[in-house]
Design a protein around this motif. Structure first.
Motif, PDB file in Angstrom:
ATOM      1  N   PRO A  95       0.833  18.941   4.897  1.00  9.80           N
ATOM      2  CA  PRO A  95       1.308  17.891   6.166  1.00  9.80           C
ATOM      3  C   PRO A  95       0.373  16.683   5.647  1.00  9.80           C
ATOM      4  N   ILE A  96      -1.060  16.949   5.847  1.00  2.70           N
ATOM      5  CA  ILE A  96      -1.556  15.544   5.530  1.00  2.70           C
ATOM      6  C   ILE A  96      -1.321  14.760   4.607  1.00  2.70           C
ATOM      7  N   LEU A  97      -1.195  15.906   3.301  1.00  2.00           N
ATOM      8  CA  LEU A  97      -0.967  14.737   1.512  1.00  2.00           C
ATOM      9  C   LEU A  97       0.852  14.411   2.367  1.00  2.00           C
ATOM     10  N   MET A  98       1.646  14.908   3.067  1.00  2.00           N
ATOM     11  CA  MET A  98       3.211  14.477   2.917  1.00  2.00           C
ATOM     12  C   MET A  98       2.686  12.881   3.996  1.00  2.00           C
ATOM     13  N   MET A  99       1.849  13.543   4.910  1.00  2.00           N
ATOM     14  CA  MET A  99       1.706  11.669   5.867  1.00  2.00           C
ATOM     15  C   MET A  99       1.454  10.673   4.685  1.00  2.00           C
ATOM     16  N   TYR A 100       0.345  10.949   4.114  1.00  2.00           N
ATOM     17  CA  TYR A 100      -0.412   9.848   2.803  1.00  2.00           C
ATOM     18  C   TYR A 100       1.186   9.558   2.650  1.00  2.00           C
ATOM     19  N   VAL A 101       1.842  10.338   1.320  1.00  2.00           N
ATOM     20  CA  VAL A 101       2.700  10.203   0.898  1.00  2.00           C
ATOM     21  C   VAL A 101       3.890   9.149   1.557  1.00  2.00           C
ATOM     22  N   VAL A 102       4.647   9.874   3.103  1.00  2.00           N
ATOM     23  CA  VAL A 102       5.641   8.972   3.792  1.00  2.00           C
ATOM     24  C   VAL A 102       4.816   7.723   3.898  1.00  2.00           C
ATOM     25  N   GLY A 103       3.398   7.776   4.389  1.00  2.00           N
ATOM     26  CA  GLY A 103       3.047   6.304   4.771  1.00  2.00           C
ATOM     27  C   GLY A 103       2.987   5.645   3.779  1.00  2.00           C
ATOM     28  N   MET A 104       2.195   5.673   2.987  1.00  2.00           N
ATOM     29  CA  MET A 104       2.981   4.583   1.228  1.00  2.00           C
ATOM     30  C   MET A 104       3.796   3.987   1.180  1.00  2.00           C
ATOM     31  N   VAL A 105       5.000   5.426   1.333  1.00  3.92           N
ATOM     32  CA  VAL A 105       5.747   5.131   1.269  1.00  3.92           C
ATOM     33  C   VAL A 105       6.748   4.373   1.797  1.00  3.92           C
ATOM     34  N   PHE A 106       6.626   4.200   3.210  1.00  3.08           N
ATOM     35  CA  PHE A 106       7.100   3.045   4.163  1.00  3.08           C
ATOM     36  C   PHE A 106       6.598   1.810   3.848  1.00  3.08           C
ATOM     37  N   ALA A 107       5.311   1.581   4.125  1.00  2.00           N
ATOM     38  CA  ALA A 107       4.296   0.865   3.810  1.00  2.00           C
ATOM     39  C   ALA A 107       4.600  -0.229   2.189  1.00  2.00           C
ATOM     40  N   ALA A 108       5.422   0.623   1.354  1.00  2.00           N
ATOM     41  CA  ALA A 108       5.639  -0.335  -0.037  1.00  2.00           C
ATOM     42  C   ALA A 108       7.373  -1.348   0.628  1.00  2.00           C
ATOM     43  N   LEU A 109       8.138   0.247   1.517  1.00  2.00           N
ATOM     44  CA  LEU A 109       9.575  -0.698   2.341  1.00  2.00           C
ATOM     45  C   LEU A 109       9.521  -1.675   2.663  1.00  2.00           C
ATOM     46  N   SER A 110       8.276  -2.173   3.740  1.00  2.00           N
ATOM     47  CA  SER A 110       7.702  -3.082   4.941  1.00  2.00           C
ATOM     48  C   SER A 110       7.943  -3.967   3.503  1.00  2.00           C
ATOM     49  N   ALA A 111       6.828  -3.495   2.501  1.00  2.00           N
ATOM     50  CA  ALA A 111       6.083  -4.759   1.427  1.00  2.00           C
ATOM     51  C   ALA A 111       7.891  -5.608   0.867  1.00  2.00           C
ATOM     52  N   ASN A 118      -4.908   7.991  -1.005  1.00  2.00           N
ATOM     53  CA  ASN A 118      -3.467   7.164   0.009  1.00  2.00           C
ATOM     54  C   ASN A 118      -4.352   6.015   0.088  1.00  2.00           C
ATOM     55  N   MET A 119      -3.240   5.164  -0.320  1.00  2.00           N
ATOM     56  CA  MET A 119      -3.439   3.734  -0.829  1.00  2.00           C
ATOM     57  C   MET A 119      -1.713   3.237  -0.120  1.00  2.00           C
ATOM     58  N   ALA A 120      -1.968   2.344   0.820  1.00  3.74           N
ATOM     59  CA  ALA A 120      -0.510   2.297   1.748  1.00  3.74           C
ATOM     60  C   ALA A 120      -1.202   0.738   1.457  1.00  3.74           C
ATOM     61  N   GLY A 121      -2.405   0.080   1.446  1.00  2.55           N
ATOM     62  CA  GLY A 121      -2.474  -1.125   1.358  1.00  2.55           C
ATOM     63  C   GLY A 121      -1.825  -1.851  -0.192  1.00  2.55           C
ATOM     64  N   ALA A 122      -2.923  -0.391  -1.021  1.00  2.00           N
ATOM     65  CA  ALA A 122      -2.709  -1.419  -2.517  1.00  2.00           C
ATOM     66  C   ALA A 122      -1.397  -1.258  -3.146  1.00  2.00           C
ATOM     67  N   ALA A 123      -0.038  -0.419  -1.875  1.00  2.00           N
ATOM     68  CA  ALA A 123       1.266   0.243  -2.052  1.00  2.00           C
ATOM     69  C   ALA A 123       1.610  -1.400  -2.025  1.00  2.00           C
ATOM     70  N   VAL A 124       1.520  -2.162  -0.951  1.00  2.00           N
ATOM     71  CA  VAL A 124       1.929  -3.296  -0.607  1.00  2.00           C
ATOM     72  C   VAL A 124       1.130  -4.350  -1.120  1.00  2.00           C
ATOM     73  N   THR A 125       0.356  -4.948  -1.585  1.00  2.00           N
ATOM     74  CA  THR A 125      -0.573  -5.514  -2.612  1.00  2.00           C
ATOM     75  C   THR A 125       0.457  -5.385  -4.065  1.00  2.00           C
ATOM     76  N   ILE A 126       0.352  -4.604  -4.300  1.00  2.55           N
ATOM     77  CA  ILE A 126       1.196  -4.192  -5.502  1.00  2.55           C
ATOM     78  C   ILE A 126       3.258  -4.593  -5.473  1.00  2.55           C
ATOM     79  N   THR A 127       3.535  -4.307  -4.638  1.00  2.00           N
ATOM     80  CA  THR A 127       4.581  -4.047  -3.966  1.00  2.00           C
ATOM     81  C   THR A 127       5.521  -5.940  -3.761  1.00  2.00           C
TER      82      THR A 127
END
Length: 398
Positions: free
Chosen positions: A76-92, A293-302
């Motif tokens: 479940p922690i890994l699932m939260m990592y993935v979901v968090g990154m996906v929503f971060a990229a969509l927010s970007a 777990n790189m939500a910030g990186a997903a935002v930067t790249i996007t």
């Protein structure tokens, strides 16, 4: 003087380089043709080291993941990592659509671009890039092909001997050492880039950079203060903000100044212990989060990729943007632990739109100019999210 400069942090040296670059460009604009060589060399060094960096680091990360990990809370922690990154990229993506950014390229107009004409063509190019010969992919800087081979080989090597894994890790450490050397010359390269860019574009560049920084930082703040609390609330079924603010205060602030998720692991482990998180869970999830777990990186790249797309007038529909969010999440997982590591993965996302490596590396260089705030904020978001999601899952179970 050089000894005094060497003792300063990289962030401080980059700030000095930006200020000096602006002064030189304003007072001596005719020197831009000579000083720009520093920026050209820096971009060339980044372009040379980026392919092998992506290949080795992603392969090592996957190969060294423990096979048969039995910790039932890890999933479940890994699932939260993935979901968090996906929503971060969509927010970007939505932030980039609402507040589109443009970049200042020095040689993009000399390159003939052939952007994909449809989603079908994008998917076809993506598939062909995935199955590219690994040597050819490295030679041509085909980052999507490099990523595919790194994931494949890393998965196959998960069952190899510990000696083999140790060798792979040592090679990854050696690549990181080379990256640190290249990044250490960032102030010199950025000085040349700033002089050349400001001499050519003037105050308009400052306005563009300010806009880009605001979009990046505001999107990361939105993820930290809106997206993450919503995810934590869904897991814990209670007000998430006390935990969110505690993690931002005790983990995010430290990470902001260290600019390294790996260096912040001891801080996160100590915080997790004081929050009452199971030590076995924290001992696995937090170091793993510092790697993937790189939500910030997903935002930067996007954001930077869409800024390049907007600058080059490449039409992109919503379906392609969703594909970009997936690519951003996958590439963000392979971000290097060194300062500015996520910037070197931007060419992976740029390759999705047929943007040449030469232009993509200019985007990386622009990212280095704004990294004083971008990378610090990105690391703060990444690292604080590691301990936040780990604590949320563990405390919810208790």
């Amino acid at each position: 003087m050089f000894a005094a400069l060497a003792r300063l942090s990289l962030v401080t040296r980059i700030l000095i380089a930006i200020i000096l670059g602006f002064i030189v460009a304003y007072l001596f604009p005719n020197t831009a043709a000579y000083v720009s060589i520093f920026g050209d060399v820096f971009i060339k060094a980044l372009k040379s080291v980026a392919p092998i960096l992506v290949f080795v680091l992603v392969m090592a990360s996957i190969a060294n993941f423990k096979v048969g990990q039995s910790n039932h809370q890890l999933r479940p922690i890994l699932m939260m990592y993935v979901v968090g990154m996906v929503f971060a990229a969509l927010s970007a993506i939505f932030a980039s659509l609402a507040f589109p950014s443009t970049l200042m390229f020095t040689s993009a107009t000399d390159i003939a671009l052939q952007p994909p004409g449809s989603v079908t063509e994008v998917l076809k190019n993506l598939l062909l890039s995935f199955i590219s010969n690994p040597v050819t992919a490295l030679h041509e800087a085909n980052f999507i092909g490099i990523l595919a081979w790194a994931v494949g080989l890393g998965t196959a090597l998960r069952h190899s001997s510990e000696t083999t894994k140790r060798v792979i890790t040592d090679v990854a450490d050696a690549i990181n050492a080379i990256i640190r050397i290249v990044i250490s010359f960032a102030p010199v390269g950025i000085f040349g880039l700033v002089v050349a860019t400001f001499a050519q574009a003037g105050l308009e560049t400052l306005e563009n950079y300010a806009h880009l920084i605001i979009v990046l930082v505001a999107t990361m703040a939105f993820v930290a203060l809106v997206i993450n609390p919503i995810l934590v609330a869904l897991v814990m079924r209670r007000n998430p903000y006390p935990l969110v603010f505690k993690c931002l205060k005790e983990s995010g602030i430290t990470a902001f100044f260290t600019r390294s998720s790996a260096a912040n692991i001891p801080v996160n482990l100590d915080l997790a212990k004081r929050l009452g998180v199971d030590e076995a869970t924290a001992g696995v999830a937090i170091p793993l989060g510092a790697t993937i777990n790189m939500a910030g990186a997903a935002v930067t790249i996007t954001v930077l990729t869409l800024a390049a797309v907007n600058t080059l007038n490449i039409h992109v529909d919503m379906t392609t943007m969703i594909i970009l969010s997936v690519v951003s999440v996958v590439t963000a997982c392979g971000a290097s632990g060194v300062a500015g590591g996520s910037l070197l993965l931007i060419p992976v996302a740029c390759g999705l739109f047929g943007i040449p490596s030469e232009v993509a590396m200019q985007v990386v260089a622009i990212g280095m100019v704004i990294s004083v705030l971008q990378d610090s904020t990105e690391t703060a978001l990444n690292s604080s999210t590691d301990v936040l999601f780990t604590a949320a899952v563990d405390l919810a179970k208790k």
